[in-house]
Design an enzyme around this catalytic site. Sequence first.
Site, PDB file in Angstrom:
ATOM      1  N   GLU A   1     116.209  53.310 -13.487  1.00 33.37           N
ATOM      2  CA  GLU A   1     117.406  52.725 -12.842  1.00 33.37           C
ATOM      3  C   GLU A   1     117.277  51.235 -12.565  1.00 33.37           C
ATOM      4  O   GLU A   1     118.279  50.547 -12.388  1.00 33.37           O
ATOM      5  CB  GLU A   1     117.746  53.480 -11.550  1.00 33.37           C
ATOM      6  CG  GLU A   1     116.780  53.310 -10.384  1.00 33.37           C
ATOM      7  CD  GLU A   1     115.638  54.324 -10.361  1.00 33.37           C
ATOM      8  OE1 GLU A   1     115.276  54.840 -11.443  1.00 33.37           O
ATOM      9  OE2 GLU A   1     115.103  54.590  -9.275  1.00 33.37           O
TER      10      GLU A   1
ATOM     11  N   CYS B   1     111.092  60.263 -11.387  1.00 35.46           N
ATOM     12  CA  CYS B   1     109.906  60.181 -10.537  1.00 35.46           C
ATOM     13  C   CYS B   1     109.718  61.507  -9.783  1.00 35.46           C
ATOM     14  O   CYS B   1     109.329  62.490 -10.381  1.00 35.46           O
ATOM     15  CB  CYS B   1     109.978  58.967  -9.622  1.00 35.46           C
ATOM     16  SG  CYS B   1     108.337  58.380  -9.180  1.00 35.46           S
TER      17      CYS B   1
ATOM     18  N   HIS C   1     110.933  54.647 -13.061  1.00 36.97           N
ATOM     19  CA  HIS C   1     112.275  54.430 -12.483  1.00 36.97           C
ATOM     20  C   HIS C   1     113.155  53.637 -13.451  1.00 36.97           C
ATOM     21  O   HIS C   1     113.234  52.412 -13.346  1.00 36.97           O
ATOM     22  CB  HIS C   1     112.150  53.683 -11.160  1.00 36.97           C
ATOM     23  CG  HIS C   1     111.594  54.506 -10.051  1.00 36.97           C
ATOM     24  ND1 HIS C   1     112.365  55.367  -9.307  1.00 36.97           N
ATOM     25  CD2 HIS C   1     110.331  54.627  -9.588  1.00 36.97           C
ATOM     26  CE1 HIS C   1     111.602  55.972  -8.411  1.00 36.97           C
ATOM     27  NE2 HIS C   1     110.363  55.544  -8.552  1.00 36.97           N
TER      28      HIS C   1
HETATM   29  N1  GLN Z   1     106.285  61.078  -3.921  1.00 34.71           N
HETATM   30  C1  GLN Z   1     106.012  61.026  -5.311  1.00 34.71           C
HETATM   31  C2  GLN Z   1     104.751  60.230  -5.626  1.00 34.71           C
HETATM   32  O1  GLN Z   1     104.289  59.462  -4.831  1.00 34.71           O
HETATM   33  C3  GLN Z   1     107.195  60.468  -6.078  1.00 34.71           C
HETATM   34  C4  GLN Z   1     107.469  59.030  -5.788  1.00 34.71           C
HETATM   35  C5  GLN Z   1     108.827  58.580  -6.249  1.00 34.71           C
HETATM   36  O2  GLN Z   1     109.695  59.389  -6.522  1.00 34.71           O
HETATM   37  N2  GLN Z   1     109.053  57.289  -6.296  1.00 34.71           N
HETATM   38  O3  GLN Z   1     104.205  60.367  -6.689  1.00 34.71           O
END
Ligand code: GLN
Length: 534
Positions: A507, A379, A505
């Site tokens: 994970e 992410c 994600h």
């Molecule tokens: N801050 C970034 C976004 O909003 C990444 C978010 C995250 O890593 N969950 O796109």
Amino acid sequence: MKYVFITGGVVSGLGKGICAASLGRLLKQRGLRVRNQKFDPYLNVDPGTMNPLQHGEVFVTDDGAETDLDLGHYERFVDETLTENSSISSGKIYWAVLNRERQGGYLGGTVQIIPHVTEEIKRRIYATTDDEADVVIAEIGGTVGDIESQPFLEAIRQVAADKGRQNVVYIHVPLVVQIPGSGELKSKPTQHSVKELLSLGIQPDILVCRTDAPLTDDIRRKIALFCNVEPACVIQNTTARSLYEVPLLLEREGLDEAVCRKLGLRCPPPDMTEWQAMVHSIHAERRCVTVALVGKYTALHDAYLSVAESLFHAGISLGARVDIRWVDSELLTPDNAPGMLAGCCGILVPGGFGGRGIEGMIAAAAYARTRGIPYFGICLGMQVSVIEFARNVLGWADANSSEFDPESSHPVIALMPDQVGVTAKGGTMRLGRCPCLLAQGSRSRALYGAEEIGERHRHRYEFNNDFRAELTAAGLIPTGLSPDGTLVEIVENPAHPWFVGVQFHPEFKSRPNRPHPLFRGFVEAALHLQEQEG
Ligand code: GLN
């Protein structure tokens, strides 16, 4: 439907979540269909906007709910997909009640904690139907005696009246304290905590006593007598060598047996053969490999709980112990990176929000890219790898995400069109499971062994397609796309031994006996580098 309610006493942090998750697995292995649920007494509508440094990670379900990290334990242990109805805070309950009141749903009646709030709580408990599950296991967060948790305790008391006492089991998880010096075990705090529950009309059936020292027969009898539970229902829950050993320890203590007996469930003993084998490999001698986890919430490891667990799972399957070096991205610079990352055979940059510590994450991505160290960006970690590549390979010095620099002339990561103008913070991101197509010949495709995957998202910003052609031409290849081709979900750098950034994600989908393919690939690459370096 049968109901198991789990409350905690004496102090918080006793591992009620692990207990609920372990019981879930044991019942599942007895052939029952289980559904875990967590009730949290705080007033936030969900944990989505809570600071990870205070509350730990936000766990995301397939259907896009931002939930308590205990849901992660449930999914990892029980391996059943949970939903928005699996994580419920007081805030969510009150929100529903107050909205109904505003819409005239109470027909002018006086809206009260009992019955309206308790009815709303029970509605969530009863939402699981007979064709979905045989047993609901609901954990009540916090400690018995807290003001906030009282409506939940009242609601679960009413469940026995609604559904029949024979269909409900109350499990209480207290701490048995040990006197420093003499080492003597003391049951008084447990007794007090049970008394507190009794004053709310709940007689626990089973006590799962957290203790460091094994319970003596003497103290077991004493607890049983004073707390009015059968001696066989005083279960000791000693500190395990690993979390995943807990189901085996609780089974040995007879927890699932007692629950089934109390609920009149006739089912064979749990088949824990596969789980046992997994725990065996956890405890076996394993080679060690160190990977760096570079983030800004490293002061609280729970902020990255699922990432850490996923590395652990990958390690189990590869016969390796993954040591995590927690690197505070606010302290990392291009100059000190060689020192701070020395000896790390892999670098992982996980998710995060806000600009603090970003330059350190970019330094980590640069270090990994230029030295051929396996890099896994998740992410935000994917986004910084794109920024780093744009700056240092394409020479766009001001490349950035518009989250951190709205004025950048190279916003390689930018807001999704539907997010422009959104000011509300809670529940407004791209959330939950989205499909993704993997490019032929890519590393991701080989690791997943599939063309289409579905992974969970939680972010506002995206890879900016205005720069896609130039980034691709320079060697950062989008290898995972949304089915319509508009959203870049994965980038890879094929010139590098192992460099993968994912917008989702992964994970959240790793399981101890079924590691996530990308984590497995990453750890394998780290082990490979370690071997090469001798
Ligand atoms: N801050 C970034 C976004 O909003 C990444 C978010 C995250 O890593 N969950 O796109």
